[in-house]
Design an enzyme around this catalytic site. Structure first.
Site, PDB file in Angstrom:
ATOM      1  N   LYS A  84      17.140 -18.852  18.965  1.00 40.85           N
ATOM      2  CA  LYS A  84      17.401 -17.557  18.333  1.00 40.85           C
ATOM      3  C   LYS A  84      16.123 -16.929  17.783  1.00 40.85           C
ATOM      4  O   LYS A  84      16.158 -16.127  16.845  1.00 40.85           O
ATOM      5  CB  LYS A  84      18.446 -17.674  17.215  1.00 40.85           C
ATOM      6  CG  LYS A  84      19.782 -18.272  17.653  1.00 40.85           C
ATOM      7  CD  LYS A  84      20.351 -17.567  18.871  1.00 40.85           C
ATOM      8  CE  LYS A  84      20.729 -16.130  18.607  1.00 40.85           C
ATOM      9  NZ  LYS A  84      21.272 -15.450  19.826  1.00 40.85           N
ATOM     10  N   THR A  87      13.180 -16.536  22.671  1.00 44.34           N
ATOM     11  CA  THR A  87      12.624 -17.264  23.812  1.00 44.34           C
ATOM     12  C   THR A  87      13.067 -16.681  25.147  1.00 44.34           C
ATOM     13  O   THR A  87      12.280 -16.619  26.100  1.00 44.34           O
ATOM     14  CB  THR A  87      13.015 -18.757  23.760  1.00 44.34           C
ATOM     15  OG1 THR A  87      14.447 -18.874  23.740  1.00 44.34           O
ATOM     16  CG2 THR A  87      12.446 -19.417  22.509  1.00 44.34           C
ATOM     17  N   ARG A 165      10.519 -16.793  14.105  1.00 40.83           N
ATOM     18  CA  ARG A 165      11.194 -15.652  13.492  1.00 40.83           C
ATOM     19  C   ARG A 165      11.514 -16.010  12.052  1.00 40.83           C
ATOM     20  O   ARG A 165      11.659 -17.195  11.725  1.00 40.83           O
ATOM     21  CB  ARG A 165      12.485 -15.389  14.285  1.00 40.83           C
ATOM     22  CG  ARG A 165      13.336 -14.225  13.859  1.00 40.83           C
ATOM     23  CD  ARG A 165      14.589 -14.216  14.722  1.00 40.83           C
ATOM     24  NE  ARG A 165      15.435 -13.045  14.495  1.00 40.83           N
ATOM     25  CZ  ARG A 165      16.618 -12.884  15.044  1.00 40.83           C
ATOM     26  NH1 ARG A 165      17.105 -13.824  15.864  1.00 40.83           N
ATOM     27  NH2 ARG A 165      17.334 -11.807  14.798  1.00 40.83           N
ATOM     28  N   SER A 173      21.430 -15.491  12.540  1.00 42.35           N
ATOM     29  CA  SER A 173      21.651 -15.218  13.965  1.00 42.35           C
ATOM     30  C   SER A 173      22.276 -16.428  14.653  1.00 42.35           C
ATOM     31  O   SER A 173      23.197 -16.295  15.475  1.00 42.35           O
ATOM     32  CB  SER A 173      20.329 -14.857  14.635  1.00 42.35           C
ATOM     33  OG  SER A 173      20.499 -14.621  16.016  1.00 42.35           O
ATOM     34  N   LYS A 290      22.441 -11.019  23.224  1.00 38.20           N
ATOM     35  CA  LYS A 290      21.177 -10.655  22.587  1.00 38.20           C
ATOM     36  C   LYS A 290      21.334  -9.308  21.882  1.00 38.20           C
ATOM     37  O   LYS A 290      21.840  -8.354  22.455  1.00 38.20           O
ATOM     38  CB  LYS A 290      20.056 -10.576  23.625  1.00 38.20           C
ATOM     39  CG  LYS A 290      19.964 -11.800  24.532  1.00 38.20           C
ATOM     40  CD  LYS A 290      19.741 -13.076  23.750  1.00 38.20           C
ATOM     41  CE  LYS A 290      19.674 -14.285  24.692  1.00 38.20           C
ATOM     42  NZ  LYS A 290      19.526 -15.548  23.962  1.00 38.20           N
ATOM     43  N   GLY A 291      20.873  -9.263  20.635  1.00 41.80           N
ATOM     44  CA  GLY A 291      20.949  -8.027  19.890  1.00 41.80           C
ATOM     45  C   GLY A 291      22.308  -7.774  19.255  1.00 41.80           C
ATOM     46  O   GLY A 291      22.595  -6.662  18.832  1.00 41.80           O
ATOM     47  N   ARG A 292      23.158  -8.816  19.170  1.00 43.49           N
ATOM     48  CA  ARG A 292      24.481  -8.619  18.559  1.00 43.49           C
ATOM     49  C   ARG A 292      24.338  -8.426  17.053  1.00 43.49           C
ATOM     50  O   ARG A 292      23.377  -8.876  16.429  1.00 43.49           O
ATOM     51  CB  ARG A 292      25.413  -9.796  18.865  1.00 43.49           C
ATOM     52  CG  ARG A 292      24.940 -11.098  18.327  1.00 43.49           C
ATOM     53  CD  ARG A 292      26.091 -12.124  18.240  1.00 43.49           C
ATOM     54  NE  ARG A 292      26.648 -12.470  19.521  1.00 43.49           N
ATOM     55  CZ  ARG A 292      26.295 -13.541  20.237  1.00 43.49           C
ATOM     56  NH1 ARG A 292      25.330 -14.334  19.797  1.00 43.49           N
ATOM     57  NH2 ARG A 292      26.884 -13.826  21.387  1.00 43.49           N
ATOM     58  N   HIS A 294      24.708  -9.058  13.269  1.00 46.78           N
ATOM     59  CA  HIS A 294      24.835 -10.288  12.491  1.00 46.78           C
ATOM     60  C   HIS A 294      25.999 -10.223  11.506  1.00 46.78           C
ATOM     61  O   HIS A 294      26.392  -9.148  11.052  1.00 46.78           O
ATOM     62  CB  HIS A 294      23.546 -10.552  11.706  1.00 46.78           C
ATOM     63  CG  HIS A 294      22.402 -10.970  12.557  1.00 46.78           C
ATOM     64  ND1 HIS A 294      21.129 -11.197  12.060  1.00 46.78           N
ATOM     65  CD2 HIS A 294      22.328 -11.216  13.894  1.00 46.78           C
ATOM     66  CE1 HIS A 294      20.334 -11.560  13.044  1.00 46.78           C
ATOM     67  NE2 HIS A 294      21.030 -11.581  14.165  1.00 46.78           N
TER      68      HIS A 294
END
Length: 327
Positions: A84, A87, A165, A173, A290-292, A294
């Site tokens: 998360k 990568t 991150r 995440s 990806k990009g959901r 939180h």
């Protein structure tokens, strides 16, 4: 050549597996925070499980039939973490480069399938020309204690990429992703704290433990010099993907071919996407996971976690010589 099986102790699998099994608290398997990594020697494996001599690892597989587009080679570079962190984005972005070929799926060779042997691992790689770099990515490698020694036994020249991150954001995440698969999970706070009123964080939860980057890096530096490890900022990967990819290309010794012209920002996902190639009818974004959005976490819990991670972050900045400004 090798028998199948998993020589890794079950508690290590729990710490490495992330979303699938990392949600369970396993105090009996957790090292104290000040514990130092244990040197797991290859000699502990049975004689028929030892990897081939390093002298043989660069020998390409013999060509098959009339295929002329190269041979399968062990990877020159590996994206070893973190889960998360970004990568998949790094892998998808760098493989645009004509001199990079990459395995499409996570191989988990060095943490789950090591006993299958290097030839099995080589077989998972794409065919490459002599001038091309072979890569793979498995984010759980960074937090699996045996992995640095095992990669070093394969080749001390392997280049390593770690995408890091803000550990608090990363943990949220991680939890958000796991919640989509297991809706009955306890709350984030219940998993993250042993006692929230006292601010006691539960480091046995994998989502928390992954973010202790300094502790994991200590293990890697026993086998690889810092100059052989490149750290990608997961935050800058979103705001400046071309800049981060320029540094990745430099690290890999590649000409800077992946540039601004390859990206556009998708406001719906809140993440950069690849512009469509001339031969394609649509742009290419990462998957729906990806990009959901939180899960919303209580502000007090977030501040408590920031206080917890702060000394580990500062130590990590000092170790790598860069301030990621996770505040």
């Amino acid at each position: 050549m090798h028998k199948s099986g998993d020589p890794t102790p079950s508690c290590q699998r729990v710490l490495a597996d992330g979303a699938k099994r990392g949600i369970q608290k396993t105090p009996s398997c957790v090292l104290p925070l000040d514990a130092r990594p244990i040197n797991v020697e290859v000699s502990r494996l049975k004689s028929d499980q030892r990897p081939p001599s390093i002298l043989h690892i660069d020998t390409p597989s013999p060509p098959m039939g009339n295929l002329k587009f190269g041979n399968k080679k062990l990877p020159n570079a590996i994206i070893v973490g973190v889960k998360k962190g970004g990568t998949r984005a790094v892998l998808e972005f760098i493989r645009i480069h004509p001199d990079v070929r990459a395995a499409g799926t996570e191989t988990h060779f060095f943490d789950r399938n090591y006993d299958r042997g290097l030839e099995w691992y080589r077989g998972l790689m794409p065919r490459t020309l002599e001038s091309q770099i072979t890569m793979e990515k498995t984010p759980s490698y960074f937090v699996t204690k045996e992995t640095p020694h095992r990669i070093s036994a394969m080749s001390r020249d392997t280049k390593l990429i770690v995408v890091v991150r803000d550990p608090v954001t990363r943990a949220i995440s991680d939890y958000t992703q796991t919640l989509t698969k297991s809706p009955d999970l306890p709350s984030f706070q219940d998993l993250a704290f042993r006692n929230q009123s006292l601010g006691i964080v539960d480091t046995s939860w994998n989502a928390i433990r992954i973010g202790l980057y300094a502790l994991h890096l200590e293990n890697w530096l026993r086998y690889f010099p810092l100059a052989q490890i490149h750290f990608v900022s997961g935050e800058r990967l979103i705001t400046d993907p071309a800049g981060e990819l320029a540094r990745v290309q430099d690290f890999l010794g590649l000409k800077r071919i992946v540039t601004d012209k390859h990206f556009y920002f998708n406001r719906t996902k809140g993440f950069p996407c690849l512009k469509k190639p001339e031969s394609s009818g649509s742009p290419r974004c990462l998957g729906k996971s990806k990009g959901r959005t939180h899960v919303q976490i209580d502000r007090d819990a977030i501040e408590q976690l920031r206080d917890f991670y702060r000394p580990y972050n500062i130590k990590f900045y000092e170790m790598v010589g860069h301030d990621f400004k996770w505040e």
